[in-house]
Design an enzyme around this catalytic site. Structure first.
Site, PDB file in Angstrom:
ATOM      1  N   LYS A  14       0.857  -1.199   0.000  1.00  0.00           N
ATOM      2  CA  LYS A  14       0.000   0.000   0.000  1.00  0.00           C
ATOM      3  C   LYS A  14       0.892   1.249   0.000  1.00  0.00           C
ATOM      4  O   LYS A  14       2.116   1.140   0.054  1.00  0.00           O
ATOM      5  CB  LYS A  14      -0.925  -0.014   1.218  1.00  0.00           C
ATOM      6  CG  LYS A  14      -1.455  -1.386   1.612  1.00  0.00           C
ATOM      7  CD  LYS A  14      -2.367  -2.053   0.599  1.00  0.00           C
ATOM      8  CE  LYS A  14      -2.741  -3.438   1.110  1.00  0.00           C
ATOM      9  NZ  LYS A  14      -3.692  -4.152   0.325  1.00  0.00           N
TER      10      LYS A  14
HETATM   11  C1  LIG Z   1      -4.240  -5.389   1.409  1.00  0.00           C
HETATM   12  C2  LIG Z   1      -5.693  -5.509   1.504  1.00  0.00           C
HETATM   13  C3  LIG Z   1      -6.320  -6.030   2.647  1.00  0.00           C
HETATM   14  C4  LIG Z   1      -5.545  -6.665   3.772  1.00  0.00           C
HETATM   15  O1  LIG Z   1      -4.648  -5.824   4.416  1.00  0.00           O
HETATM   16  P1  LIG Z   1      -3.463  -6.503   5.273  1.00  0.00           P
HETATM   17  O2  LIG Z   1      -2.853  -5.334   5.977  1.00  0.00           O
HETATM   18  O3  LIG Z   1      -2.525  -7.139   4.310  1.00  0.00           O
HETATM   19  O4  LIG Z   1      -4.066  -7.468   6.219  1.00  0.00           O
HETATM   20  C5  LIG Z   1      -7.704  -6.042   2.693  1.00  0.00           C
HETATM   21  N1  LIG Z   1      -8.439  -5.575   1.677  1.00  0.00           N
HETATM   22  C6  LIG Z   1      -7.883  -5.067   0.558  1.00  0.00           C
HETATM   23  C7  LIG Z   1      -8.761  -4.543  -0.536  1.00  0.00           C
HETATM   24  C8  LIG Z   1      -6.493  -5.037   0.429  1.00  0.00           C
HETATM   25  O5  LIG Z   1      -5.952  -4.564  -0.702  1.00  0.00           O
END
Ligand SMILES: *Cc1c(COP(=O)(O)O)cnc(C)c1O
Length: 386
Positions: A191
């Protein structure tokens, strides 16, 4: 082939790299030297700063975006016998969160242009058991919040926003996060703002925030940090079954530095995206993601779609990119096609199934050069023009 081209071709272009530097390293070291490494003052400061950035009254930091989704559903009162409408076109954690609370995920289709749920695709998935919708701002493209909030209100449904990818994205001139009942954020390195692993729940509701704060820390009525800070002995009570979903102060120290870079990160990605959009505009059979009319994406993922007129299929194009030293990725997955959800009977979801087969994510990262972008564009153009 000239030597410069040969040298460039030798260096692999990543699909994404987190923008981390000496400042983050120093902040982490400072947290370690302070002697306080578990959830403490830096987590509290990060929560206040992040919530302010996304326009929410309260932020509760947790160990991952997945944990944020889980606690979000608990705090919205979703449980066994409830159905939760989720997009299949999402990272698997979105659907998994519904199962964590004993609810049943019901997969809805998305609109091809944005990869997001719409009022119509949600409506098609509603039953008398539906209690909530998890709305994903997929890849950082904001979903059409006004229309979907109105639909949820009309049907008495809770709305959890999966904003895992959406830090810095905007809806009608305001940050995604403004006005959310509950929003869940991720700080995974994929992210735009990372703490290694980590997440946040934001909400404007003080009582809900207090409950989420308790649930992330074993259901305790007083945080370990507050107990340590108190001059008098504090006897904690455990009010309900909670979890250990805490973030550490080391992570929050890194997050505070990353948060100060968020606007610059988004601006750089939007520059790179608009250059891709210009360069790719003339390629027949290929459509690049762009801002929806009502908002601005942060381009956490820059994806393109190939239609039937494009001369090679998506997997072949990924292979050609890879052979040219470029890491690209298939587009967003379709959870309903995975073995984990084989037992959920799902009608065909045409847009989801098409996107999962014909879209791909191109490299965008801090410091990406025009020469690197040109190499990506050249492979796409060569697929059409030979
Ligand atoms: C990355 C992601 C998650 C999960 O986040 P984590 O921090 O990896 O647990 C959930 N939903 C979406 C749409 C994502 O892109």
């Amino acid at each position: 082939m000239s030597t410069t081209v040969a040298t460039e071709a030798a260096s692999r272009i990543p699909v994404m790299v987190p923008w981390l530097g000496e400042e983050e390293a120093a902040a982490a070291a400072e947290a370690v030297r302070s002697g306080w490494v578990a959830q403490g003052p830096r987590v509290a400061e990060f929560e206040r700063a992040f919530a302010a950035e996304v326009g929410a009254a309260h932020g509760v930091a947790v160990s991952s975006g997945t944990a944020a989704l889980h606690l979000g559903l608990v705090a919205l009162g979703i449980g066994a016998a409830d159905e939760v409408v989720v997009p299949s076109l999402s990272f698997i954690a979105t659907a998994n969160a519904a199962r964590y609370v004993g609810a049943t995920p019901v997969f809805a289709d998305v609109e091809p242009a944005t990869g997001n749920l719409t009022p119509a695709t949600i409506e098609a998935a509603l039953t008398s058991q539906t209690r909530a919708v998890i709305l994903v701002h997929q890849g950082g493209v904001p979903a059409d919040l006004d229309a979907i909030r109105a639909l949820c209100e009309e049907h008495g449904l809770a709305l959890l926003e999966d904003a895992a990818c959406a830090a810095g994205a905007r809806y009608r001139g305001q940050p995604v996060g403004v006005g959310a009942q509950v929003a869940a954020w991720s700080f995974h390195p994929r992210k735009l703002l990372t703490t290694g692993e980590g997440g946040m729940v934001t909400t404007d509701d003080a009582e809900r925030a207090a409950r989420i704060r308790r649930l992330r820390e074993h259901g305790m009525n007083v945080s370990a940090a507050d107990r340590h800070a108190s001059a008098k002995p504090v006897l904690e009570a455990y009010l309900e079954t909670g979890f250990n979903y805490r973030m550490t102060d080391i992570q929050a120290a890194v997050g505070l530095v990353q948060l100060r870079k968020l606007a610059a990160t988004v601006a750089e990605r939007r520059e790179l995206a608009s250059r891709y959009q210009r360069e790719l505009a003339g390629i027949p059979g290929l459509t690049a993601i762009s801002d929806p009319g009502y908002g601005e994406t942060n381009y956490q993922s820059f994806w393109v779609r190939l239609d039937d007129t494009f001369p090679v299929d998506r997997d072949e194009l990924l292979l050609r990119l890879s052979e040219a030293g470029i890491s690209a990725r298939r587009g967003i997955m379709a959870a309903h096609l995975e073995p984990a959800y084989a037992d959920v009977s799902t009608p065909s979801l045409p847009a989801t199934e098409a996107l999962s087969l014909d879209s791909l994510i191109l490299p965008v990262f801090h410091g990406m050069t025009e020469a690197q972008q040109d190499r990506v564009v050249a492979v796409l153009k060569a697929a059409v023009h030979g």
